[in-house]
Write an enzyme that holds these catalytic residues in place. Structure first.
Site, PDB file in Angstrom:
ATOM      1  N   ASP A 188      46.182  25.977  53.698  1.00 49.29           N
ATOM      2  CA  ASP A 188      46.622  25.046  54.734  1.00 49.29           C
ATOM      3  C   ASP A 188      45.480  24.789  55.701  1.00 49.29           C
ATOM      4  OD1 ASP A 188      46.832  27.109  56.983  1.00 49.29           O
ATOM      5  OD2 ASP A 188      48.221  27.967  55.527  1.00 49.29           O
ATOM      6  N   GLY A 211      47.117  35.352  46.805  1.00 43.74           N
ATOM      7  CA  GLY A 211      47.475  35.254  45.396  1.00 43.74           C
ATOM      8  C   GLY A 211      47.071  33.873  44.899  1.00 43.74           C
ATOM      9  N   GLU A 228      25.864  30.852  25.462  1.00 48.30           N
ATOM     10  CA  GLU A 228      26.717  30.675  26.642  1.00 48.30           C
ATOM     11  C   GLU A 228      25.912  30.891  27.926  1.00 48.30           C
ATOM     12  OE1 GLU A 228      31.193  31.927  25.243  1.00 48.30           O
ATOM     13  OE2 GLU A 228      29.679  33.513  25.340  1.00 48.30           O
TER      14      GLU A 228
HETATM   15  C1  DGJ Z   1      45.064  37.954  43.981  1.00 51.47           C
HETATM   16  C2  DGJ Z   1      43.842  37.093  44.025  1.00 51.47           C
HETATM   17  O1  DGJ Z   1      44.158  35.762  44.057  1.00 51.47           O
HETATM   18  C3  DGJ Z   1      42.971  37.454  42.835  1.00 51.47           C
HETATM   19  O2  DGJ Z   1      41.889  36.593  42.744  1.00 51.47           O
HETATM   20  C4  DGJ Z   1      42.538  38.882  43.002  1.00 51.47           C
HETATM   21  O3  DGJ Z   1      41.742  38.992  44.140  1.00 51.47           O
HETATM   22  C5  DGJ Z   1      43.753  39.778  43.105  1.00 51.47           C
HETATM   23  N1  DGJ Z   1      44.672  39.330  44.108  1.00 51.47           N
HETATM   24  C6  DGJ Z   1      43.334  41.195  43.401  1.00 51.47           C
HETATM   25  O4  DGJ Z   1      44.398  42.007  43.630  1.00 51.47           O
END
Ligand code: DGJ
Length: 758
Positions: A536, A530, A616
């Site tokens: 780490d 996430g 862009e």
């Molecule tokens: C969390 C990751 O950090 C995001 O970049 C993405 O890959 C989502 N999960 C996908 O579920």
């Protein structure tokens, strides 16, 4: 040799280029910690350990009745034990066969060897034999026959000392390790602060400095991972230490699971620091003859502020922790489809993004979540690592080939450690999900954890992923993990061994990563949890880069990347340019600002390039060219934090060639002010006597009308016009004037190049 031993005195002195570490086994056999700090001679400094009787601090029986001054409760030690007279936080807590909770360690012997020790099944700093030495000091509990091997790895040139511990049960009974820390460090005097890095999802690694006053201070994780919430890295420093002055010690834990870093200032103003696996979910059984290896802590000391401390760690992580083909090779500029499409895409759309991106100079296309099983939202599909050919409109191999035909490499997202209840894998193996029998488990993002402590699960994942890697032209893998672990229990462990689950899980993860990275060395692995929930030094042993945060807003990233930079190099921080308004903060920032922030990382894009205007697109091309031009400077240069996000109106950082040949200064204004104070920073790492020319990236203001640009050019501070030269000494002592902000969130990248003429 960096290790000097006085056999008679049982005195051990470790030297690195700029630091010295000393310990001594005293008459009782206690291994005392004597000194760690600025480099000194080899002389015995244990005279500084003042022994005085302290009420209620007991005395070991063996010392007799005349030695009330000798107490483990106040002596500085290399590895403290619970239960035998040291009432402070301790490194080792053993439950013996008779149920007692006690250990008392005495010096037994030592070994010295060339090269750096390795740790079975765990990540560890590595080095050429000529670049490191190992000292192993063996302590023993004479009653229980528990043996503790303290390992010290010395990387002289890097100013790094590593520590790890091996514990061997040489007794006759099963013992349980209730706590087995990786290191203990006792300072006999001084008033310290510690800097810790706290946060949460999309707001990782905020810098917090607090006083280590009397009492116990701690940070840690019981979430199964190292976590977004506290990073397993701390700095202990003298008060008022800043980037360039003050003594400071860095401790980075090479571990991706639950950890505890705790400090205690005691009754006589001594400070103890302990780092290791978190004891809350830890109870490790050791049968007679069995061994337990702790993960490793990497330590460094700087007598001149945080800047050097960080650079020591950066260098060591880049050269002595990251491994594999991608350690030194130029990493590709990537585009990831997550924020462009989320789950909602077709194969055709993906190819269109890849094709457009390839034309702009992007080199790798990453297909994120949603390509497998039944996975159109986060309710189902995890575990079913089989391509959804209906959604892709072809096989995964065919899709990858189409993308490769566009002139791109192909990368793929996985979340191997999780399982959805609505998945074939779960229906087939419900016992592979982590849950406590008789209780309903917590869902998080609607998913459960796959029990990576089990070898059959590890083997299944190795097999399934290997098949996909082998049949598809894959160059990159994003290894994600989107929840914390609770309801910890493994169906494969008996009731008495559940305290091993959390650590076995991490060992399982490392086993899988070792197998896959070993089998597919050409694949670049990027870690992710996430964003930065498992950022780490342990993870970096397997994945040389980690997605730094799910927050892609350039201004929020300044703070996240600033905090991360204390312990980790730019080359490890996954960072992308995304669309505006930003999906996490709704903030709109200039394209150039997003590029500037992402270039303080591995650099890539995460937006739908098919929707970009021609203007862009031109900016994307320019940014990629610029990133490639400065690649070595950015990824391997010396990193300086010149101005923090919390300071004044802009954040400023610098990457400098170690030889002083060039530097890149990046500045991002957080806000514009009328009648603002000028921004002047002292550049670092240049050659004082040499002349330099400044180059301002004017494309950053390409959006401004012609007359405004002309006006601005006329107002530029000295040094920015063709032919104007400034000495390194002037830039270092007097400073570099950062041009004013012309718009909200203005970014400037200033290239400083050596030129020899006056
Ligand atoms: C969390 C990751 O950090 C995001 O970049 C993405 O890959 C989502 N999960 C996908 O579920």
């Amino acid at each position: 040799m960096s290790i000097v031993i006085d056999e008679k005195k049982r005195l051990f002195t470790l030297h690195t280029k700029n630091t010295t570490y000393q310990m001594k086994a005293d008459s009782l056999g206690t291994l005392l910690h004597v000194y760690y700090g600025k480099r000194t001679d080899d002389s015995d400094k244990s005279y500084a350990i003042c022994m005085r009787g302290r009420g209620f601090s007991g005395n070991p029986y063996e010392m007799g009745r005349d030695h009330k001054e000798y107490s483990l409760d106040v002596l500085p030690q290399e590895y403290s034990c619970y239960g035998t007279g040291d009432y402070r936080i301790s490194a080792l807590k053993v439950q013996n066969g008779d149920g007692s909770m006690a250990a008392a360690l005495r010096f037994k012997e030592y070994y010295v060897s060339k090269g750096k020790y390795a740790i079975p099944n765990l990540p560890a700093v590595y080095a050429k034999e000529s670049e490191a030495d190992t000292l192993e000091v063996i302590l023993e509990d004479p009653s229980s026959k528990v043996e503790v091997h303290l390992l010290y790895g010395i990387l002289e040139e890097n100013d790094i000392i590593t520590r790890a511990v091996k514990i061997i049960n040489r007794g006759k009974d099963r013992i349980v390790l209730q706590k087995a820390a990786s290191m203990n460090l006792d300072w006999i005097n001084g008033d310290y602060e510690w800097t810790t890095f706290y946060g949460g999802h999309v707001t990782e690694r905020n810098v917090q400095k607090s006083e280590l006053d009397h009492g116990i201070h701690s940070i840690g994780s019981v979430r199964g991972t190292s976590s977004h919430h506290y990073n397993p890295f701390v700095i202990v420093s003298d008060k008022n230490t800043d980037e360039e002055k003050g003594g400071c010690y860095g401790f980075s834990f090479l571990y991706s699971g639950e950890f505890l870093m705790e400090a205690e200032k005691d009754q006589v103003d001594q400070t103890r620091l302990i780092c290791g696996i978190h004891p809350d979910n830890f109870a490790w059984n050791l049968q007679p003859g069995e061994e337990f290896d702790t993960p490793e802590v990497m330590m460094t000391y700087s007598g001149e502020g945080f800047g050097i401390l960080s650079r020591n760690l950066h260098k060591t992580i880049r050269k002595n922790i990251c491994r594999g083909e991608w350690k030194e090779k130029r990493r590709p500029v990537l585009i990831n489809n997550w924020e462009a499409t989320y789950f909602n895409f077709t194969g055709e759309q993906l190819v269109a993004i890849a094709k457009n991106a390839a034309e702009l100079g992007v080199e790798l296309f990453v297909l994120d979540d949603g390509w497998f099983g039944k996975r159109d939202d986060d309710n189902s599909g995890l575990g079913d690592w089989f391509p959804n050919e209906k959604k892709l409109g072809c096989t995964l191999k065919e899709l990858a080939e189409k993308i490769v035909e566009c002139g791109m490499r192909f990368g793929l997202w996985f979340e191997p450690e999780c399982i959805s209840e609505d998945s074939d894998l779960y229906r087939e193996h419900p016992d592979w999900a982590v849950a406590i029998p008789g209780r309903t488990p917590n869902l998080s993002r609607n998913q459960l954890i796959l029990d990576f402590s089990r070898e059959d699960v590890q083997d299944y994942i190795i097999g399934r992923l290997s098949d996909i890697f082998a049949e598809t032209p894959i160059s990159y893998i994003k290894w994600d993990f989107n929840r914390s672990i609770c309801d910890k229990y493994s169906m494969a462990l008996d009731g008495l061994s559940q305290g091993e689950f959390a650590h076995r899980y991490v060992l399982g993860l490392y086993r899988v990563l070792e197998a896959l990275t070993g089998k597919f060395p050409h694949i670049l692995f990027e870690g992710c949890s996430g964003g930065g929930g498992r950022f780490d030094a342990g993870m970096l042993y397997y994945t040389p880069q980690i997605w730094c945060s799910d927050n892609t807003d350039a201004i929020a990233r300044l703070k996240i990347q600033y905090g991360t930079s204390f312990g980790y190099p730019v080359s490890t921080m996954g960072s992308h340019v995304s669309a505006v308004p930003n999906h996490q903060t709704r903030r709109t920032t200039p394209f150039s600002t997003r590029g500037c922030a992402a270039m303080a990382g591995t650099f890539g894009y995460e937006l739908d390039v098919t929707k970009l205007s021609e203007e862009e697109k031109a900016k994307v091309r320019q940014q990629i060219d610029r990133f490639k031009e400065y690649y070595d400077l950015i990824q391997y240069g010396e990193y300086y934090r010149l101005q923090a996000p919390s300071d004044k109106q802009c954040t400023i950082w610098e990457m400098a060639d170690p030889e002083g040949g060039e530097a890149l200064v990046s500045a991002v204004y957080h806000h514009v002010e009328a009648n603002a104070a000028p921004v002047i920073v002292k550049v670092q790492g240049l050659k004082a006597e040499a002349y330099y020319q400044l180059h301002l990236n004017m494309e950053d203001i390409a959006d401004l009308p012609e007359h405004a640009r002309e006006w601005f050019t006329g107002q530029l501070p000295y040094g920015y016009k063709d032919g104007e030269k400034i000495t390194g000494a002037a830039l270092q002592q007097c400073g570099l004037v950062i041009p004013d902000a012309l718009q909200e969130f203005q970014a400037w990248q200033i290239h400083i190049a050596l030129c020899n003429e006056e």
